[in-house]
Design a protein around this motif. Structure first.
Motif, PDB file in Angstrom:
ATOM      1  N   ASN A  21       0.859  -1.193   0.000  1.00 28.87           N
ATOM      2  CA  ASN A  21       0.000   0.000   0.000  1.00 28.87           C
ATOM      3  C   ASN A  21       0.889   1.234   0.000  1.00 28.87           C
ATOM      4  O   ASN A  21       1.805   1.352   0.817  1.00 28.87           O
ATOM      5  N   ASP A  22       0.596   2.151  -0.909  1.00 26.40           N
ATOM      6  CA  ASP A  22       1.448   3.324  -1.117  1.00 26.40           C
ATOM      7  C   ASP A  22       0.617   4.598  -0.939  1.00 26.40           C
ATOM      8  O   ASP A  22      -0.071   5.052  -1.842  1.00 26.40           O
ATOM      9  N   HIS A  23       0.631   5.146   0.295  1.00 24.62           N
ATOM     10  CA  HIS A  23      -0.056   6.402   0.615  1.00 24.62           C
ATOM     11  C   HIS A  23      -1.530   6.379   0.160  1.00 24.62           C
ATOM     12  O   HIS A  23      -1.983   7.235  -0.593  1.00 24.62           O
ATOM     13  N   VAL A  24      -2.260   5.383   0.641  1.00 24.35           N
ATOM     14  CA  VAL A  24      -3.667   5.233   0.291  1.00 24.35           C
ATOM     15  C   VAL A  24      -4.522   6.140   1.167  1.00 24.35           C
ATOM     16  O   VAL A  24      -4.387   6.144   2.391  1.00 24.35           O
ATOM     17  N   THR A  25      -5.409   6.895   0.531  1.00 23.60           N
ATOM     18  CA  THR A  25      -6.293   7.827   1.241  1.00 23.60           C
ATOM     19  C   THR A  25      -7.718   7.690   0.722  1.00 23.60           C
ATOM     20  O   THR A  25      -7.949   7.785  -0.478  1.00 23.60           O
ATOM     21  N   PHE A  26      -8.679   7.433   1.603  1.00 28.76           N
ATOM     22  CA  PHE A  26     -10.101   7.474   1.252  1.00 28.76           C
ATOM     23  C   PHE A  26     -10.929   7.443   2.533  1.00 28.76           C
ATOM     24  O   PHE A  26     -10.407   7.236   3.628  1.00 28.76           O
ATOM     25  N   THR A  27     -12.231   7.686   2.390  1.00 24.61           N
ATOM     26  CA  THR A  27     -13.131   7.777   3.538  1.00 24.61           C
ATOM     27  C   THR A  27     -14.325   6.858   3.348  1.00 24.61           C
ATOM     28  O   THR A  27     -14.894   6.781   2.254  1.00 24.61           O
ATOM     29  N   ILE A  28     -14.716   6.168   4.420  1.00 25.43           N
ATOM     30  CA  ILE A  28     -15.938   5.370   4.441  1.00 25.43           C
ATOM     31  C   ILE A  28     -16.945   6.104   5.312  1.00 25.43           C
ATOM     32  O   ILE A  28     -16.663   6.412   6.482  1.00 25.43           O
ATOM     33  N   ASN A  29     -18.106   6.409   4.751  1.00 24.92           N
ATOM     34  CA  ASN A  29     -19.134   7.140   5.488  1.00 24.92           C
ATOM     35  C   ASN A  29     -20.057   6.207   6.247  1.00 24.92           C
ATOM     36  O   ASN A  29     -20.162   5.016   5.943  1.00 24.92           O
ATOM     37  N   GLU A  30     -20.753   6.769   7.229  1.00 26.37           N
ATOM     38  CA  GLU A  30     -21.708   5.984   7.994  1.00 26.37           C
ATOM     39  C   GLU A  30     -22.869   5.556   7.095  1.00 26.37           C
ATOM     40  O   GLU A  30     -23.350   6.337   6.268  1.00 26.37           O
ATOM     41  N   GLY A  31     -23.291   4.313   7.248  1.00 33.86           N
ATOM     42  CA  GLY A  31     -24.413   3.805   6.476  1.00 33.86           C
ATOM     43  C   GLY A  31     -24.123   3.640   4.995  1.00 33.86           C
ATOM     44  O   GLY A  31     -25.045   3.630   4.180  1.00 33.86           O
ATOM     45  N   GLU A  32     -22.853   3.481   4.644  1.00 33.94           N
ATOM     46  CA  GLU A  32     -22.446   3.368   3.241  1.00 33.94           C
ATOM     47  C   GLU A  32     -21.912   1.972   2.955  1.00 33.94           C
ATOM     48  O   GLU A  32     -21.205   1.383   3.779  1.00 33.94           O
ATOM     49  N   VAL A  33     -22.255   1.446   1.777  1.00 35.22           N
ATOM     50  CA  VAL A  33     -21.607   0.216   1.296  1.00 35.22           C
ATOM     51  C   VAL A  33     -20.504   0.664   0.340  1.00 35.22           C
ATOM     52  O   VAL A  33     -20.789   1.178  -0.748  1.00 35.22           O
ATOM     53  N   HIS A  34     -19.274   0.479   0.749  1.00 35.51           N
ATOM     54  CA  HIS A  34     -18.105   1.003   0.031  1.00 35.51           C
ATOM     55  C   HIS A  34     -17.307  -0.165  -0.543  1.00 35.51           C
ATOM     56  O   HIS A  34     -16.845  -1.038   0.187  1.00 35.51           O
ATOM     57  N   ALA A  35     -17.178  -0.204  -1.843  1.00 32.80           N
ATOM     58  CA  ALA A  35     -16.428  -1.282  -2.492  1.00 32.80           C
ATOM     59  C   ALA A  35     -14.952  -0.948  -2.541  1.00 32.80           C
ATOM     60  O   ALA A  35     -14.560   0.209  -2.732  1.00 32.80           O
ATOM     61  N   LEU A  36     -14.131  -1.970  -2.365  1.00 32.38           N
ATOM     62  CA  LEU A  36     -12.680  -1.852  -2.534  1.00 32.38           C
ATOM     63  C   LEU A  36     -12.295  -2.773  -3.683  1.00 32.38           C
ATOM     64  O   LEU A  36     -12.407  -3.992  -3.580  1.00 32.38           O
ATOM     65  N   LEU A  37     -11.884  -2.171  -4.803  1.00 29.96           N
ATOM     66  CA  LEU A  37     -11.627  -2.916  -6.025  1.00 29.96           C
ATOM     67  C   LEU A  37     -10.157  -2.859  -6.403  1.00 29.96           C
ATOM     68  O   LEU A  37      -9.446  -1.908  -6.082  1.00 29.96           O
ATOM     69  N   GLY A  38      -9.714  -3.876  -7.124  1.00 29.87           N
ATOM     70  CA  GLY A  38      -8.342  -3.899  -7.612  1.00 29.87           C
ATOM     71  C   GLY A  38      -7.974  -5.277  -8.113  1.00 29.87           C
ATOM     72  O   GLY A  38      -8.608  -6.280  -7.751  1.00 29.87           O
ATOM     73  N   GLU A  39      -6.957  -5.322  -8.963  1.00 29.35           N
ATOM     74  CA  GLU A  39      -6.449  -6.604  -9.443  1.00 29.35           C
ATOM     75  C   GLU A  39      -5.857  -7.401  -8.290  1.00 29.35           C
ATOM     76  O   GLU A  39      -5.635  -6.883  -7.187  1.00 29.35           O
ATOM     77  N   ASN A  40      -5.574  -8.677  -8.546  1.00 29.16           N
ATOM     78  CA  ASN A  40      -4.845  -9.469  -7.560  1.00 29.16           C
ATOM     79  C   ASN A  40      -3.487  -8.830  -7.313  1.00 29.16           C
ATOM     80  O   ASN A  40      -2.777  -8.484  -8.249  1.00 29.16           O
ATOM     81  N   GLY A  41      -3.146  -8.662  -6.045  1.00 30.81           N
ATOM     82  CA  GLY A  41      -1.876  -8.029  -5.705  1.00 30.81           C
ATOM     83  C   GLY A  41      -1.948  -6.517  -5.683  1.00 30.81           C
ATOM     84  O   GLY A  41      -0.918  -5.850  -5.520  1.00 30.81           O
TER      85      GLY A  41
END
Length: 508
Positions: A21-41
């Motif tokens: 992980n290289d300086h990852v920044t994001f926010t998950i809000n209350e009551g939100e379904v938040h997807a985390l997507l990406g290739e393998n690795g």
């Protein structure tokens, strides 16, 4: 107005030879379904492990409802309202549901009271579960309910789910999604990891996309197509598998009344399996997990021997032969469990290449192993199947799940088998890698190999199969042409409708 639940700022984690992980920044809000997507690795697993307290970040900060959040271990994360349902279940099959859930609690109540809580919560969230049933007798979908109920008893603020639908039928997916939508309506946030992008579009409010450890994009999945999200993940055009028209040949593999008791205490015995697979044909075998898929793979690979005459390769009986003898004759297999079954975790990729390719690639002579040939073969697999690893000397356990899957499948395909049996070939693999694996299977069939693909991914089976059959309780339905099958017909077959006239009638 949206309220931030978890704020991640500059989160970084590096291992020898790779920045996960290289300086990852994001926010998950209350009551939100938040997807985390990406290739393998791409770094998804490392990121959620830092949130859950399994891994300590090298740099960056997390804030939970405005307060500093640095869980030193999962126990601390759970105390702060973070729960996680892992891709691989951590359950004891010999214990009942309540006993398994108690083991995951810091201070479990009396078993009678806990059983009452389990029944109440499972009913409230539409996940019916008997607290006194033995886990070994549960289906894969029911086992997942155990993991979810264990989390819900913690009243989580954030529920992390890693590939939650990989072992579920379409009907079970619908049940799960209703539960998750109910949780969202009650204010629980969900961090959802999946390679099934149609599910992401259906369920999620926001998606964060990782590539090579970095956050590269954020989107509203409902405003994107499956293709555009996949291309965000890979950073280029997504390849779509193409079938090259070819004629099917003679029968390569024939199975006659194959009945094999399961070697596992809670396994499913095979009952009178009958089947013919032709050269150049892809036969898809679907079914809910735990209906005999592992046993069928083992019976065909030679891990479990059967009665003489039950399995024929090009008309010759092979059912009594062990795995290496069958490999020499042309039957190869890749089992579902990649780490520990298909690959030895602590062995290098070179050593793992030797384990199954030794016979067909002639890596031994007069008792001496040809390590140079094994290393070259491992390099071929790494190159041809785009396995992300520093080199063939790396241990199998050092690879991400998807990259190890690519290595395991590639190792078998490049041996050019006459018959290839693969169980869950793209399990936990990103869209781009899944397309490449499916294309490799189609190419192999185009060269004349007979292929049996055992999978719980029905879209995958419909995409590459010539014929389709379903396993239910160790019995196999009569194979039917895959083209034109509806979801209802497939569901009936998976539910045990062995007569396709019944399936057609039920779907009408």
């Amino acid at each position: 107005m949206t309220t931030a639940l978890l704020e991640i700022e500059g989160l970084t984690k590096a291992y020898p030879g790779v920045v996960a992980n290289d300086h990852v920044t994001f926010t998950i809000n209350e009551g939100e379904v938040h997807a985390l997507l990406g290739e393998n690795g791409a770094g998804k697993s490392t990121l959620v492990k830092m949130i859950y307290g399994l891994v300590k970040p090298d740099a960056g900060t997390m804030r939970l409802r405005g307060a500093a959040f640095t869980p030193p271990e999962p126990r601390a994360a759970r105390a702060d309202g973070i729960a996680m349902v892992f891709q691989h279940f951590s359950l004891f099959e010999a214990l009942d549901v309540a006993e398994n859930i108690a083991l995951g609690m810091e201070n479990p109540p009396k078993m009678r009271d806990l059983a009452a809580q389990i029944s109440k919560v499972s009913e409230e969230y539409g996940l019916p579960l008997d607290p006194f049933r033995t886990v070994g007798d549960l289906s894969a979908g029911e086992r997942q309910r155990v993991e979810i109920i264990r989390c819900l008893l913690q009243n989580p603020k954030l529920l992390i789910m890693d590939e939650p639908t990989s072992v579920l039928t379409p009907q079970e997916v619908d049940i799960l999604f209703k539960t998750l939508e109910q949780l969202r309506s009650e204010g629980t946030s969900i961090l959802y990891i999946s390679h099934k992008l149609d599910e992401i579009r259906r369920l999620c409010d926001t998606a964060t996309i990782l590539r090579l450890g970095k956050k590269v994009d954020t989107c509203n999945p409902r405003e994107e197509s499956v293709r555009t999200m996949a291309e965000m993940m890979v950073g280029g055009t997504l390849h779509v598998p193409e079938r090259v028209p070819h004629a099917q040949g003679d029968v390569a593999l024939e199975i006659n009344n194959l009945s094999v008791p399961s070697p596992l205490q809670f396994g499913t015995s095979l009952k009178e399996i009958k089947l013919k697979v032709h050269k150049g044909e892809v036969l898809g075998v679907g079914g809910v997990a735990g209906n005999g898929q592992d046993e069928l793979t083992a019976a065909l690979s030679g891990e479990v021997v059967s009665a003489s005459g039950a399995i024929l390769l090009h008309g010759k009986s092979v059912g009594h032969l062990p795995p290496q003898s069958r490999r020499a004759m042309g039957i190869l297999a890749a089992p579902e469990e990649r780490l520990g079954h298909a690959a030895a975790p602590n062995m290098s990729l070179t050593e793992n290449a030797l384990l199954t390719a030794n016979v067909r690639k002639k890596m031994a002579r007069k008792g001496f192993l040809n390590w140079a040939a094994a290393k070259d073969y491992a390099k071929d697999v790494i190159r041809d199947f785009d396995v992300r690893t520093p080199g063939p000397e790396n241990a199998a356990r050092s690879l991400s799940g998807g990259n190890l899957q690519k290595f395991v499948i590639g190792r078998e395909i490049l041996q050019k088998p006459d018959v290839l049996v693969v169980n869950q070939p793209t399990w936990g693999v990103d869209a781009s890698a899944a397309a490449d694996i499916r294309q490799a299977l189609l190419d192999l069939a185009g060269e004349g190999a007979a292929i049996i693909v055992i999978s719980q991914d029905l879209d995958e089976l419909m995409e590459i199969s010539d014929r389709f059959a379903a396993l239910n309780g160790g019995r196999l339905t009569e194979p039917v042409p895959a083209k034109g099958l509806t979801v209802d017909q497939i569901g009936l077959m998976m539910g045990g409708a062995h007569d396709m006239e019944v399936a057609h009638h039920g779907a009408a």
